[in-house]
Motif scaffolding. Sequence first.
Motif, PDB file in Angstrom:
ATOM      1  N   LEU A 296      24.081  37.390  71.926  1.00  0.00           N
ATOM      2  CA  LEU A 296      25.259  37.925  72.593  1.00  0.00           C
ATOM      3  C   LEU A 296      26.516  37.193  72.156  1.00  0.00           C
ATOM      4  O   LEU A 296      27.553  37.805  71.916  1.00  0.00           O
TER       5      LEU A 296
ATOM      6  N   VAL B 284      21.058  35.256  74.730  1.00  0.00           N
ATOM      7  CA  VAL B 284      22.395  34.671  74.858  1.00  0.00           C
ATOM      8  C   VAL B 284      22.959  34.337  73.481  1.00  0.00           C
ATOM      9  O   VAL B 284      24.109  34.645  73.170  1.00  0.00           O
TER      10      VAL B 284
ATOM     11  N   PRO C 145      20.501  41.847  72.992  1.00  0.00           N
ATOM     12  CA  PRO C 145      21.490  40.931  73.570  1.00  0.00           C
ATOM     13  C   PRO C 145      21.920  41.368  74.964  1.00  0.00           C
ATOM     14  O   PRO C 145      22.377  40.560  75.764  1.00  0.00           O
ATOM     15  N   ALA C 146      21.753  42.668  75.280  1.00  0.00           N
ATOM     16  CA  ALA C 146      22.127  43.156  76.605  1.00  0.00           C
ATOM     17  C   ALA C 146      21.297  42.497  77.697  1.00  0.00           C
ATOM     18  O   ALA C 146      21.718  42.430  78.850  1.00  0.00           O
TER      19      ALA C 146
ATOM     20  N   ALA D 259      20.884  39.535  78.202  1.00  0.00           N
ATOM     21  CA  ALA D 259      21.578  38.368  78.741  1.00  0.00           C
ATOM     22  C   ALA D 259      22.494  38.767  79.885  1.00  0.00           C
ATOM     23  O   ALA D 259      22.795  37.967  80.756  1.00  0.00           O
ATOM     24  N   ILE D 260      22.954  40.008  79.861  1.00  0.00           N
ATOM     25  CA  ILE D 260      23.841  40.471  80.929  1.00  0.00           C
ATOM     26  C   ILE D 260      23.037  41.030  82.095  1.00  0.00           C
ATOM     27  O   ILE D 260      23.430  40.905  83.244  1.00  0.00           O
ATOM     28  N   GLY D 261      21.903  41.608  81.780  1.00  0.00           N
ATOM     29  CA  GLY D 261      21.065  42.171  82.834  1.00  0.00           C
ATOM     30  C   GLY D 261      21.604  43.514  83.291  1.00  0.00           C
ATOM     31  O   GLY D 261      22.537  44.055  82.697  1.00  0.00           O
TER      32      GLY D 261
ATOM     33  N   ARG E  27      15.375  34.500  76.836  1.00  0.00           N
ATOM     34  CA  ARG E  27      16.689  34.525  77.474  1.00  0.00           C
ATOM     35  C   ARG E  27      17.732  33.834  76.607  1.00  0.00           C
ATOM     36  O   ARG E  27      18.817  34.358  76.367  1.00  0.00           O
ATOM     37  N   GLU E  28      17.351  32.631  76.120  1.00  0.00           N
ATOM     38  CA  GLU E  28      18.281  31.872  75.285  1.00  0.00           C
ATOM     39  C   GLU E  28      18.591  32.630  74.003  1.00  0.00           C
ATOM     40  O   GLU E  28      19.722  32.630  73.521  1.00  0.00           O
TER      41      GLU E  28
END
Lengths: 404, 259
Positions: free
Chosen positions: A322, A319, A398-399, A401-403, A315-316
């Motif tokens: 991103l 982010v 990176p997407a 991170a947005i979900g 996850r990090e």
Amino acid sequence: MISLAGRDILHAWGKFIFTGMGLGLLIGVTLSMAGIYRGMVDDAEVLLDNSGADLWVVQQGTLGPYAESSSLYDDSYRGILGMAGVADAANITYLTMQVRRSNETASADVRAMVVGITPDAPGHPGQPGFLVAGRHITRSHYEAVADIATGFALGDRIRIRRNEYDVVGLTRRMVSSGGDPMIFIPLKDAQEAQFLKDNDAILRQRARTAQNRELNRPGVPGLLDAVITSQSTNPYVNAVLVQIEPGANPDAVAEPIRRWKRLGVHTKAGMREILVAKLIATSARQIAMFLVILAVVSAAIVAFIIYTLTMGKIREIAVLKLIGTRNRTIAAMILQQAVGLGLIGFVVGKIAATFWAPVFPKYVLLEPGDAMRGFVIVVVICVLASLVAIRAALKVDPAEAIGG
Amino acid sequence: MDSDSGDKWSRKAPITDQRMDLKQSLGGIHIEGLKKRYGQGDTAVDALKDVHMSVGPGEVVGLVGPSGSGKSTLLKCLGAIIEPSAGRMTLGRDLIYDGGWRISDLRALRRDKIGFVFQAPYLIPFLDVTDNVALLPMLAGKPNSAAREQAMALLQALDVAHRAKAMPSQLSGGEQQRVAIARGLVNRPPVILADEPTAPLDSERALAVIRILNQMARQFDTAIIVVTHDEKIIPTFKRIYHIRDGVTYEEAGEGRGFD
Ligand SMILES: Nc1ncnc2c1ncn2[C@@H]1O[C@H](COP(=O)(O)OP(=O)(O)O)[C@@H](O)[C@H]1O
Ligand SMILES: [Mg+2]
């Protein structure tokens, strides 16, 4: 820019130190294995150096006296002394056996190499060199000089075969190629210890000789006694150690002895080859095998740990990507963590190996060169192990991170 | 579209080129005819069919729509995370997409031009509050001390400066979200994209977050899009875009903002 890897390590230092310690113990074992091999080589070198010999004269066709058994007559050295280029020659016997103090039981045995030397002749080849305590052997019987590693002390009485000996001197680092400490005793005693049969066997041999019609002829008085006397002497030694004259070429001195005395001769270089390449070759391969397995296991552990740590940070990482962190920065973070783990492991391993090396029964020689090589290998393994994790991290979208 | 909502949701008229140029010179976000198709052939999904949006500098607009309507897809296109299939996008003063990317370094674009605020704060757990915010300017090449100063100024503005040395795990949910907003704002991006930023917060804190976004928008001339379902905050927007089946409709919101 701050070090992301460093911050992560500081944040999860418990995890890092803990896994670093585990890895470190593994590295410590690896360094010790290398140290055991170096110790074996060093034992062999020390044996060669301490013998003070340039040439080993042995039974023809053998690799004696350390790698194979060898026996030759104990008066051979006289003829050898007369050869060109020979400065000194001395008889020697070697016999590895169990030795203990007279008043102790078998459980207190020490495995030692009993060396038979000419008494009262310090400085000649084969003699114990520097004594850390006491004096050299001066009498022709029942005195011994023991290496300190046997655990014997000055004044101890020790038993070798049928006789008891007074320990009159102590040496240090006088060992056989197998790492067993040496005990020097007078040559005559040593010959007896090695070649003399037990009483029952002597009786049986006498009886057999007496029954032999060839040796016990009624018409020849005194023949049987002469034969029996000759049978009960032990005029053998395992080798003659030769010092050559300064400046002489060992091979040039060795060749005439081979040809004219019909004996085997090994130079120091040849002897080193026998001890290092032949005698400990199997053990060395055994250790090499171990080293390979340990390297593979360490690599697997580092890879697994780094992969797990990285997967825990997906996850990090998404982010970070991103908000515009470059792949290079993310790869460097993972790589640095892997190398950091390796560094912790190496330091722990080096310390552990240094602490436990003296406890090993045989000599463990931790060479700085091996530590350096070990360090490079650890770093290489860590870099390789982190590649899997880096690959996984670079694949993170990176997407994520947005979900949805 | 049913007649009931016909008067309320007026289809956004295509902007003339003249108006577009005027708006672009002021910055903000401008989207024309944006389309996004996932996959190909039989399995293709047209997530965005016809998206028009225009958010001026200093303006906060809501983006509202049912699940699966294309909100996240739109944010990902705007955020240069996925590539649209057709249309035009302008961020700040740069035309970034026109039937294809017009910018080569999308990562730098994201770092320098776009601030992201997510539903969950997603702070970096091993960095303290200051460095979580300062990381962006650092990534852009600023010296550590200057980056931290910049971060502190924002933390002060967002009223979390007293937690500057704390680790994210030591913060409350509201504090974490404010730090995440500070991170989104720290590079003074002309555009901020917020995906459900108030979802984890109670109504008081949710309103506080929206108030902060409005303040920031005015203070730094930032164009802000807030994706939300949150009934608590929908009334605060002056302007709302609704999205249904990949098509946007503009609506004048009931909110007066926070002026
Ligand atoms: N990676 C993808 N591949 C294929 N279809 C997708 C993908 N992401 C989203 N979609 C589809 O696009 C549509 C819009 O999705 P999304 O933008 O996530 O909507 P929202 O965020 O409004 O819920 C949905 O029908 C969804 O199934
Ligand atoms: Mg969504």
